[in-house]
Design a protein around this motif. Sequence first.
Motif, PDB file in Angstrom:
ATOM      1  N   ILE A  13      53.622  76.253  28.724  1.00 63.44           N
ATOM      2  CA  ILE A  13      52.717  76.634  27.636  1.00 63.44           C
ATOM      3  C   ILE A  13      52.811  78.132  27.385  1.00 63.44           C
ATOM      4  O   ILE A  13      52.915  78.572  26.233  1.00 63.44           O
ATOM      5  CB  ILE A  13      51.269  76.208  27.954  1.00 63.44           C
ATOM      6  CG1 ILE A  13      51.151  74.684  27.888  1.00 63.44           C
ATOM      7  CG2 ILE A  13      50.274  76.872  27.005  1.00 63.44           C
ATOM      8  CD1 ILE A  13      49.834  74.133  28.380  1.00 63.44           C
ATOM      9  N   PHE A  17      54.354  78.999  23.791  1.00 67.40           N
ATOM     10  CA  PHE A  17      53.303  79.367  22.846  1.00 67.40           C
ATOM     11  C   PHE A  17      52.873  80.824  22.959  1.00 67.40           C
ATOM     12  O   PHE A  17      52.017  81.277  22.206  1.00 67.40           O
ATOM     13  CB  PHE A  17      52.077  78.457  23.044  1.00 67.40           C
ATOM     14  CG  PHE A  17      52.355  77.015  22.753  1.00 67.40           C
ATOM     15  CD1 PHE A  17      52.378  76.543  21.456  1.00 67.40           C
ATOM     16  CD2 PHE A  17      52.610  76.120  23.777  1.00 67.40           C
ATOM     17  CE1 PHE A  17      52.647  75.210  21.181  1.00 67.40           C
ATOM     18  CE2 PHE A  17      52.875  74.783  23.516  1.00 67.40           C
ATOM     19  CZ  PHE A  17      52.895  74.332  22.216  1.00 67.40           C
ATOM     20  N   TYR A  56      47.728  74.302  17.390  1.00 66.26           N
ATOM     21  CA  TYR A  56      47.719  73.257  18.420  1.00 66.26           C
ATOM     22  C   TYR A  56      46.487  73.420  19.301  1.00 66.26           C
ATOM     23  O   TYR A  56      46.130  74.528  19.685  1.00 66.26           O
ATOM     24  CB  TYR A  56      48.959  73.363  19.299  1.00 66.26           C
ATOM     25  CG  TYR A  56      50.189  72.666  18.787  1.00 66.26           C
ATOM     26  CD1 TYR A  56      50.363  72.381  17.445  1.00 66.26           C
ATOM     27  CD2 TYR A  56      51.189  72.302  19.656  1.00 66.26           C
ATOM     28  CE1 TYR A  56      51.507  71.752  16.995  1.00 66.26           C
ATOM     29  CE2 TYR A  56      52.341  71.674  19.219  1.00 66.26           C
ATOM     30  CZ  TYR A  56      52.487  71.399  17.890  1.00 66.26           C
ATOM     31  OH  TYR A  56      53.617  70.781  17.449  1.00 66.26           O
ATOM     32  N   LYS A  61      49.072  71.214  23.477  1.00 69.95           N
ATOM     33  CA  LYS A  61      49.981  72.064  24.242  1.00 69.95           C
ATOM     34  C   LYS A  61      50.338  71.414  25.574  1.00 69.95           C
ATOM     35  O   LYS A  61      51.499  71.464  26.001  1.00 69.95           O
ATOM     36  CB  LYS A  61      49.352  73.440  24.469  1.00 69.95           C
ATOM     37  CG  LYS A  61      49.219  74.245  23.188  1.00 69.95           C
ATOM     38  CD  LYS A  61      48.545  75.575  23.438  1.00 69.95           C
ATOM     39  CE  LYS A  61      48.375  76.349  22.142  1.00 69.95           C
ATOM     40  NZ  LYS A  61      47.748  77.661  22.365  1.00 69.95           N
TER      41      LYS A  61
END
Length: 87
Positions: A13, A17, A56, A61
Motif C-alpha cells: 500500500i 499509493f 480508494y 487498498k
Amino acid sequence: MSVVIKPTVSNIINLWFGADTPIRQYKIKLNPDLWGACQQTNQNFTLTRSQPIEQYRKSDKVAFAKAVLMELERNKQTLATTPRCLN
C-alpha cells in the motif's frame, strides 16, 4: 542503505499509493519484482464501483495489496516450473 522491502500488505500500500518521492523511486528501483506485480495487478484490478485511484478506500487498498501478493506468488510458481537453459 538497502531498501529491499518485504511483500506485506502495508508495504505494498505504501509503495503503490504513496506520494512520488525520491525515496519511493529508490524503493521501486530496488524492488522490481514487487513493482512489476503491482503494475500487472493494476491492469487487471477492478472495483465494483469505478473511482479514481486517489479515492480508494482502505478496504480497496487492502484488496489491491492482497491481489499483488497473489500475483507475486503466481510469478514465483511460474519461475519454479519453468525449465532453465544451462549455457
